[in-house]
Design an enzyme around this catalytic site. Sequence first.
Site, mmCIF file in Angstrom:
data_model
loop_
_atom_site.group_PDB
_atom_site.id
_atom_site.type_symbol
_atom_site.label_atom_id
_atom_site.label_comp_id
_atom_site.label_asym_id
_atom_site.label_seq_id
_atom_site.Cartn_x
_atom_site.Cartn_y
_atom_site.Cartn_z
ATOM 1 N N THR A 119 23.643 -24.948 -0.432
ATOM 2 C CA THR A 119 24.592 -25.276 -1.495
ATOM 3 C C THR A 119 25.653 -26.276 -1.053
ATOM 4 O O THR A 119 26.049 -26.291 0.127
ATOM 5 C CB THR A 119 25.312 -23.992 -1.968
ATOM 6 O OG1 THR A 119 26.362 -24.353 -2.871
ATOM 7 C CG2 THR A 119 25.930 -23.227 -0.809
ATOM 8 N N TYR A 143 30.180 -16.925 -0.354
ATOM 9 C CA TYR A 143 28.881 -17.446 -0.809
ATOM 10 C C TYR A 143 28.435 -18.604 0.090
ATOM 11 O O TYR A 143 27.339 -18.592 0.656
ATOM 12 C CB TYR A 143 28.973 -17.899 -2.266
ATOM 13 C CG TYR A 143 27.770 -18.708 -2.701
ATOM 14 C CD1 TYR A 143 26.492 -18.168 -2.635
ATOM 15 C CD2 TYR A 143 27.920 -20.018 -3.154
ATOM 16 C CE1 TYR A 143 25.383 -18.918 -3.007
ATOM 17 C CE2 TYR A 143 26.821 -20.769 -3.539
ATOM 18 C CZ TYR A 143 25.557 -20.223 -3.457
ATOM 19 O OH TYR A 143 24.463 -20.965 -3.820
#
Length: 332
Positions: A119, A143
Amino acid sequence: MRRRFIVTGGAGYVGSHLVAALADRGEDVVVLDDLRLGHREAVPSGVKLLEIDLADAPRVDAVLADGPWQAVFHFAARSLVGESMAKPFQYLTENGAVGIRLVEACVRHRVGAFVLSSTANVYGNPQVVPIPEEAPLATTSPYGESKLMVERALHWAGQIHGLPSACLRYFNAAGADPAGRLGEDHTPETHLIPLAIDAALGRAPELVVFGEDYDTPDGTCVRDYVHVTDLAEAHLLALDRLGEGSVTYNLGNGAGYSVREVIRAVEAVGRRRVPARMGPRRPGDPAALVASSARIRRETGWTPRHADLHEMVRTAYAWREGHPHGYRRTAG
Ligand code: UDP
């Protein structure tokens, strides 16, 4: 012999688009998905779906032992920055620790290659935009940290055991299969484009814009939206490149659109107004995230074919309008 692939999270949004691309090419694909976030209906009928929780190491081992596997594509993960701020250990464990165990098992079973959904969040608040892969890794969320944990495990799996890997850092996945077979179905939905479409269709009273006081041209956040079908294509190109060694690539279009621009695109495509209200900033949102994808373009020839924002919105709109309850046929 046909090449065999495992796709974890292949019943999810981006994973299912890769599974469709592999199946369209006649490859042999097995999906591992516990269906907590994924959808059985997103897996094509010719593809084997094993309902397995990746934390169930003995079952994962049994699947990997039944090789040889050309590659494992690892999509299965939680992916909400905000949720990770509330539940850090869920993310560090389910994405990070479980992901590292999967890498270790792939080494043990001599899997040919590993492709990770990573990501843009690994960069945190970037100092340079468009962001190159060399930018400092300064994630601001568990995350992003959980994805970095797996990236680092892959680094050492490559250095010590020779497992080639591709770490693909996505910017904002958007759109839906142009053939209409697949789309975005999250519960709850938190992403801008589907929520703006819902507001346009009258399925939600309004869209709340998270902040209009950012240091951007119109004050709203700027993001780099990339079509899921183009993401799927990038995975295949990255895999083909692994013969020359491991890679890390940013996947974006290199063009940023503000929240207001996205709203205008949804209004233009749907020919309906998006009722919108300005609200406060969402914690953790950087002002602008735009990729430099020069490296993957140069090294693999990747060229996003659905780079136009209206085209992305058009495919998302068509799927969402036709699937008011997502993959389920009825509400509930
Ligand atoms: N956004 C918004 N309202 C919403 C959902 C998102 O204004 O209801 C904004 C959000 O602040 C961000 C952009 O839209 O700047 C894209 O958010 P999304 O959640 O789709 O993806 P993210 O960038 O968090 O991965």
